[in-house]
Design a protein around this motif. Structure first.
Motif, PDB file in Angstrom:
ATOM      1  N   LEU A 122       0.825  -1.206   0.000  1.00  0.00           N
ATOM      2  CA  LEU A 122       0.000   0.000   0.000  1.00  0.00           C
ATOM      3  C   LEU A 122       0.861   1.258   0.000  1.00  0.00           C
ATOM      4  O   LEU A 122       0.570   2.236  -0.697  1.00  0.00           O
ATOM      5  CB  LEU A 122      -0.925  -0.001   1.222  1.00  0.00           C
ATOM      6  N   ASN A 123       1.936   1.235   0.783  1.00  0.00           N
ATOM      7  CA  ASN A 123       2.861   2.377   0.806  1.00  0.00           C
ATOM      8  C   ASN A 123       3.463   2.625  -0.566  1.00  0.00           C
ATOM      9  O   ASN A 123       3.637   3.776  -0.976  1.00  0.00           O
ATOM     10  CB  ASN A 123       3.976   2.130   1.825  1.00  0.00           C
ATOM     11  N   SER A 124       3.783   1.548  -1.277  1.00  0.00           N
ATOM     12  CA  SER A 124       4.363   1.676  -2.608  1.00  0.00           C
ATOM     13  C   SER A 124       3.382   2.344  -3.566  1.00  0.00           C
ATOM     14  O   SER A 124       3.777   3.173  -4.395  1.00  0.00           O
ATOM     15  CB  SER A 124       4.771   0.304  -3.157  1.00  0.00           C
ATOM     16  N   ARG A 125       2.117   1.970  -3.452  1.00  0.00           N
ATOM     17  CA  ARG A 125       1.109   2.585  -4.319  1.00  0.00           C
ATOM     18  C   ARG A 125       0.959   4.073  -4.031  1.00  0.00           C
ATOM     19  O   ARG A 125       0.864   4.891  -4.949  1.00  0.00           O
ATOM     20  CB  ARG A 125      -0.238   1.886  -4.144  1.00  0.00           C
ATOM     21  N   VAL A 126       0.931   4.418  -2.748  1.00  0.00           N
ATOM     22  CA  VAL A 126       0.802   5.834  -2.389  1.00  0.00           C
ATOM     23  C   VAL A 126       2.041   6.600  -2.854  1.00  0.00           C
ATOM     24  O   VAL A 126       1.945   7.738  -3.349  1.00  0.00           O
ATOM     25  CB  VAL A 126       0.609   5.995  -0.868  1.00  0.00           C
ATOM     26  N   SER A 127       3.209   5.999  -2.737  1.00  0.00           N
ATOM     27  CA  SER A 127       4.451   6.653  -3.156  1.00  0.00           C
ATOM     28  C   SER A 127       4.483   6.880  -4.665  1.00  0.00           C
ATOM     29  O   SER A 127       5.203   7.763  -5.146  1.00  0.00           O
ATOM     30  CB  SER A 127       5.662   5.806  -2.747  1.00  0.00           C
ATOM     31  N   ALA A 128       3.702   6.085  -5.427  1.00  0.00           N
ATOM     32  CA  ALA A 128       3.678   6.213  -6.881  1.00  0.00           C
ATOM     33  C   ALA A 128       2.795   7.366  -7.350  1.00  0.00           C
ATOM     34  O   ALA A 128       2.792   7.708  -8.541  1.00  0.00           O
ATOM     35  CB  ALA A 128       3.200   4.905  -7.513  1.00  0.00           C
ATOM     36  N   LEU A 129       2.039   7.986  -6.447  1.00  0.00           N
ATOM     37  CA  LEU A 129       1.214   9.136  -6.815  1.00  0.00           C
ATOM     38  C   LEU A 129       2.107  10.314  -7.197  1.00  0.00           C
ATOM     39  O   LEU A 129       3.209  10.480  -6.659  1.00  0.00           O
ATOM     40  CB  LEU A 129       0.305   9.541  -5.656  1.00  0.00           C
ATOM     41  N   THR A 130       1.630  11.129  -8.117  1.00  0.00           N
ATOM     42  CA  THR A 130       2.368  12.343  -8.464  1.00  0.00           C
ATOM     43  C   THR A 130       2.273  13.330  -7.297  1.00  0.00           C
ATOM     44  O   THR A 130       1.395  13.192  -6.422  1.00  0.00           O
ATOM     45  CB  THR A 130       1.784  13.007  -9.718  1.00  0.00           C
ATOM     46  N   PRO A 131       3.153  14.327  -7.242  1.00  0.00           N
ATOM     47  CA  PRO A 131       3.077  15.320  -6.146  1.00  0.00           C
ATOM     48  C   PRO A 131       1.697  15.964  -6.028  1.00  0.00           C
ATOM     49  O   PRO A 131       1.197  16.156  -4.918  1.00  0.00           O
ATOM     50  CB  PRO A 131       4.155  16.338  -6.529  1.00  0.00           C
ATOM     51  N   THR A 132       1.072  16.288  -7.159  1.00  0.00           N
ATOM     52  CA  THR A 132      -0.258  16.906  -7.104  1.00  0.00           C
ATOM     53  C   THR A 132      -1.296  15.922  -6.611  1.00  0.00           C
ATOM     54  O   THR A 132      -2.158  16.256  -5.786  1.00  0.00           O
ATOM     55  CB  THR A 132      -0.663  17.431  -8.493  1.00  0.00           C
ATOM     56  N   GLU A 133      -1.218  14.676  -7.092  1.00  0.00           N
ATOM     57  CA  GLU A 133      -2.164  13.650  -6.634  1.00  0.00           C
ATOM     58  C   GLU A 133      -2.015  13.426  -5.139  1.00  0.00           C
ATOM     59  O   GLU A 133      -3.007  13.225  -4.439  1.00  0.00           O
ATOM     60  CB  GLU A 133      -1.922  12.346  -7.390  1.00  0.00           C
ATOM     61  N   ARG A 134      -0.789  13.482  -4.640  1.00  0.00           N
ATOM     62  CA  ARG A 134      -0.576  13.283  -3.212  1.00  0.00           C
ATOM     63  C   ARG A 134      -1.210  14.409  -2.403  1.00  0.00           C
ATOM     64  O   ARG A 134      -1.778  14.184  -1.327  1.00  0.00           O
ATOM     65  CB  ARG A 134       0.923  13.174  -2.900  1.00  0.00           C
ATOM     66  N   LYS A 135      -1.121  15.628  -2.904  1.00  0.00           N
ATOM     67  CA  LYS A 135      -1.765  16.751  -2.217  1.00  0.00           C
ATOM     68  C   LYS A 135      -3.278  16.567  -2.182  1.00  0.00           C
ATOM     69  O   LYS A 135      -3.926  16.790  -1.152  1.00  0.00           O
ATOM     70  CB  LYS A 135      -1.418  18.069  -2.918  1.00  0.00           C
ATOM     71  N   VAL A 136      -3.833  16.156  -3.324  1.00  0.00           N
ATOM     72  CA  VAL A 136      -5.278  15.921  -3.390  1.00  0.00           C
ATOM     73  C   VAL A 136      -5.666  14.782  -2.449  1.00  0.00           C
ATOM     74  O   VAL A 136      -6.648  14.873  -1.701  1.00  0.00           O
ATOM     75  CB  VAL A 136      -5.707  15.600  -4.839  1.00  0.00           C
TER      76      VAL A 136
END
Length: 214
Positions: free
Chosen positions: A136-150
């Motif tokens: 799950l951490n790997s999937r979250v880490s694969a988000l783009t910077p903008t996606e992570r903010k959202v």
């Protein structure tokens, strides 16, 4: 299979180590023997599933001190304590610190094997849980910077229009980002998204979404 598991026997009594090794080997376990806690720390392979049969009183590091060292490791193995002394205060300390069991020598073979079996089952469950969290951490880490903010704002209960205002972008863009986030994380609902964030420690229960419509 038991043969893929290692039972680490840490005890300064050579005859005890030998007798336990025979018993565990006959039950199908791989067995590694250590005459001291220091020897275990220097040589043990804790990467494989297994457990530690640990004497309480030994020269050098005691069993409780080794337990403390193990608690600091990411892949800490479950511990079954063995003592030749009926030391209730020590057993309480050991159990409170996470020991799987505390047995007094001499111990019945069936009791010992059952304690080992339960400790190894617990280790397998814990490794599976860690593996799921790593994925799950790997999937979250694969988000783009903008996606992570959202992502961070959505799981804290922000509405799309609030997120668009905060990030200075159109609301339809936020919806598009949310769609991509759900696909990348392989989730289908907002509840699952919030649950994932809580499991990974990214938000606390007090921050979870309170059910507003977005």
């Amino acid at each position: 299979m038991a043969t893929s598991c290692i039972v680490h026997v840490v005890d300064d009594d050579a005859s005890w180590r030998k007798s336990v090794a025979r018993l565990l080997s006959a039950a199908g376990y791989r067995v590694e023997l250590y005459a001291s806690a220091e020897n275990f720390l220097q040589n043990a392979d804790t990467g494989a599933p297994g457990c530690i049969l640990l004497d309480v009183r030994m020269p050098g590091l005691t069993g409780l001190q080794l337990q403390q060292r193990m608690a600091e490791m990411r892949h800490a193995l479950p511990i079954v304590f063995l003592s030749g002394h009926g030391d209730i205060p020590t057993s309480v300390l050991a159990i409170k610190a996470g020991a799987g069991d505390f047995l007094t020598k001499p111990v019945d073979a069936e009791v010992l094997l059952r304690a080992v079996e339960q400790a190894i089952a617990g280790d397998r469950d814990e490794r599976a849980r860690r593996g799921q969290l790593d994925a799950l951490n790997s999937r979250v880490s694969a988000l783009t910077p903008t996606e992570r903010k959202v992502f961070d704002l959505v799981v804290r209960g922000r509405l799309n229009k609030q997120i668009s205002a905060e990030l200075g972008t159109a609301e339809r863009t936020i919806k598009w980002h949310r769609h991509n986030i759900m696909q990348k994380l392989q989730l289908e609902s907002l509840a699952e998204l919030v649950s994932l964030a809580e499991r990974l420690g990214l938000i606390g229960a007090h921050e979870r979404r309170n059910g507003e419509s977005s």
